[in-house]
Design an enzyme around this catalytic site. Structure first.
Site, short mmCIF file in Angstrom:
data_model
loop_
_atom_site.label_atom_id
_atom_site.label_comp_id
_atom_site.label_asym_id
_atom_site.label_seq_id
_atom_site.Cartn_x
_atom_site.Cartn_y
_atom_site.Cartn_z
N SER A 7 0.83 -1.21 0.00
CA SER A 7 0.00 0.00 0.00
C SER A 7 0.87 1.26 0.00
CB SER A 7 -0.94 0.01 1.21
OG SER A 7 -1.79 1.13 1.11
N HIS A 32 -0.94 -1.47 -4.05
CA HIS A 32 -2.29 -1.09 -3.63
C HIS A 32 -2.37 0.44 -3.60
CE1 HIS A 32 -6.10 -1.89 -1.46
NE2 HIS A 32 -5.80 -0.82 -0.74
N ASP A 34 -4.72 3.54 -2.81
CA ASP A 34 -5.94 3.99 -2.14
C ASP A 34 -6.41 5.32 -2.69
OD1 ASP A 34 -6.38 1.98 -0.08
OD2 ASP A 34 -4.46 2.63 0.73
N MET A 36 -9.18 8.23 -2.17
CA MET A 36 -10.14 8.73 -1.16
C MET A 36 -10.69 10.08 -1.59
SD MET A 36 -7.95 7.94 2.25
CE MET A 36 -7.00 6.44 2.47
N HIS A 65 -8.01 0.80 -5.06
CA HIS A 65 -9.08 0.72 -4.05
C HIS A 65 -9.83 2.05 -4.01
CE1 HIS A 65 -9.94 0.18 0.57
NE2 HIS A 65 -11.04 0.23 -0.14
N MET A 67 -12.23 4.38 -2.49
CA MET A 67 -13.04 4.76 -1.33
C MET A 67 -13.76 6.05 -1.72
SD MET A 67 -10.26 3.82 1.59
CE MET A 67 -8.93 3.65 0.42
N MET A 136 -12.10 -5.13 4.65
CA MET A 136 -11.40 -4.12 5.46
C MET A 136 -11.27 -4.63 6.89
SD MET A 136 -10.70 -1.59 3.42
CE MET A 136 -9.81 -0.76 4.73
N GLY A 144 -1.84 2.75 9.05
CA GLY A 144 -1.23 2.72 10.38
C GLY A 144 -2.17 2.41 11.53
N ASP A 174 -7.32 -5.84 4.01
CA ASP A 174 -6.71 -4.50 4.00
C ASP A 174 -6.88 -3.81 5.36
OD1 ASP A 174 -5.75 -1.99 3.31
OD2 ASP A 174 -7.40 -1.50 1.95
N GLY A 175 -5.74 -3.50 5.97
CA GLY A 175 -5.77 -2.69 7.18
C GLY A 175 -5.11 -3.35 8.39
C1 DX5 Z 1 -6.96 2.30 4.71
C2 DX5 Z 1 -6.40 1.85 3.40
C3 DX5 Z 1 -5.30 0.89 3.48
C4 DX5 Z 1 -4.05 1.37 4.17
C5 DX5 Z 1 -3.46 0.21 4.86
O1 DX5 Z 1 -8.13 2.97 4.48
O2 DX5 Z 1 -7.43 1.23 2.60
O3 DX5 Z 1 -4.97 0.34 2.21
O4 DX5 Z 1 -3.09 1.92 3.30
O5 DX5 Z 1 -2.40 0.65 5.60
P1 DX5 Z 1 -1.78 -0.18 6.80
O6 DX5 Z 1 -1.22 -1.45 6.20
O7 DX5 Z 1 -0.74 0.73 7.32
O8 DX5 Z 1 -2.87 -0.46 7.77
ZN ZN Z 2 -6.86 0.16 0.75
#
Ligand code: DX5
Ligand code: ZN
Length: 218
Positions: A7, A32, A34, A36, A65, A67, A136, A144, A174-175
């Site tokens: 990610s 990956h 993200d 948003m 991904h 969101m 998720m 983090g 994921d997460g």
């Molecule tokens: C959170 C994201 C994740 C995030 C995961 O909303 O969808 O992809 O980057 O990060 P870590 O592995 O640090 O939890």
């Molecule tokens: Zn993600």
């Protein structure tokens, strides 16, 4: 074998080129990305131009991904940018069926994602349209965070639902995935692990990758 999707949110954004090379050298095969919108989740990240820049810079599989409250508006932009897989949320305002069909129409792999509060049963009717299910294990929006164990419990149920379709659908998590919990997530049924901070900010990222790929992440 388990796939790691690194990610980029967890990478050093001032040195992305170097971070990409680092992921490649570690033997990671998926990135990956993200996306948003500041509406579906309380944060803003990258957009289609960012994905296009990644596409130019690497041959890694681009796992995008979304969101976003309105993923339908952006599927063509992410397809044009070079995404290999586009994942939309079951909870988005746009109809997920329509979004999954729009992704497939572009010849790209289509995935559906569920937030911690959404139960697997909610996506059963969507499985015939999916190449991947993303679970998720944190509330989406930020890297983090700590993995929510009760979300891992959804994996065996999803594995069973997927088997029932007779389709080859990957299960991604994921997460909060880290070296210390990766094996538990794999044992619960995951094929693909998204790892952000647990990889890019690990003391020994190669050990993380090797352990996950060898199936001995614990
Ligand atoms: C959170 C994201 C994740 C995030 C995961 O909303 O969808 O992809 O980057 O990060 P870590 O592995 O640090 O939890
Ligand atoms: Zn993600």
């Amino acid at each position: 074998m388990t796939t790691i999707s690194a990610s980029v949110l967890g990478a050093d954004l001032m040195n992305l080129g170097a971070e990409l090379r680092r992921a490649e050298q570690l033997g990671v095969t998926w990135l990956h990305l993200d996306q948003m919108d500041g509406h579906f989740v309380p944060n803003i990240s990258f957009g289609p131009d960012f994905v296009a820049a990644m596409r130019k810079a690497t041959g890694l599989f681009l796992d995008v991904h979304l969101m976003l409250s309105h993923p339908l508006r952006y599927i063509d932009a992410y397809a044009d940018a070079g995404a290999d897989l586009i994942v939309v949320h079951a909870e988005a305002e746009d109809d997920p069926q329509e979004a999954l069909r729009a992704i497939a129409a572009r010849g790209i792999k289509a995935g559906i994602c569920i937030k911690p509060g959404t139960q697997p049963e909610a996506i059963r009717p969507l499985l015939p349209l999916c190449d991947l299910v993303l679970v998720m294990t944190v509330e989406p929006g930020f890297g983090g965070q700590s993995l929510m164990e009760d979300c891992v419990a959804k994996l065996p149920m999803l594995r069973e639902m997927i088997a029932g379709t007779g389709r080859d659908i990957l299960l991604e998590v994921d997460g909060g995935v880290k070296q210390g919990n990766a094996q538990r997530v794999i044992d619960a049924g995951a094929d693909v692990l998204v790892i952000g901070t647990g990889l890019f900010r690990a003391k020994d990222p190669q050990a993380v990758v090797d352990a996950v790929m060898a199936g001995g992440a614990a």
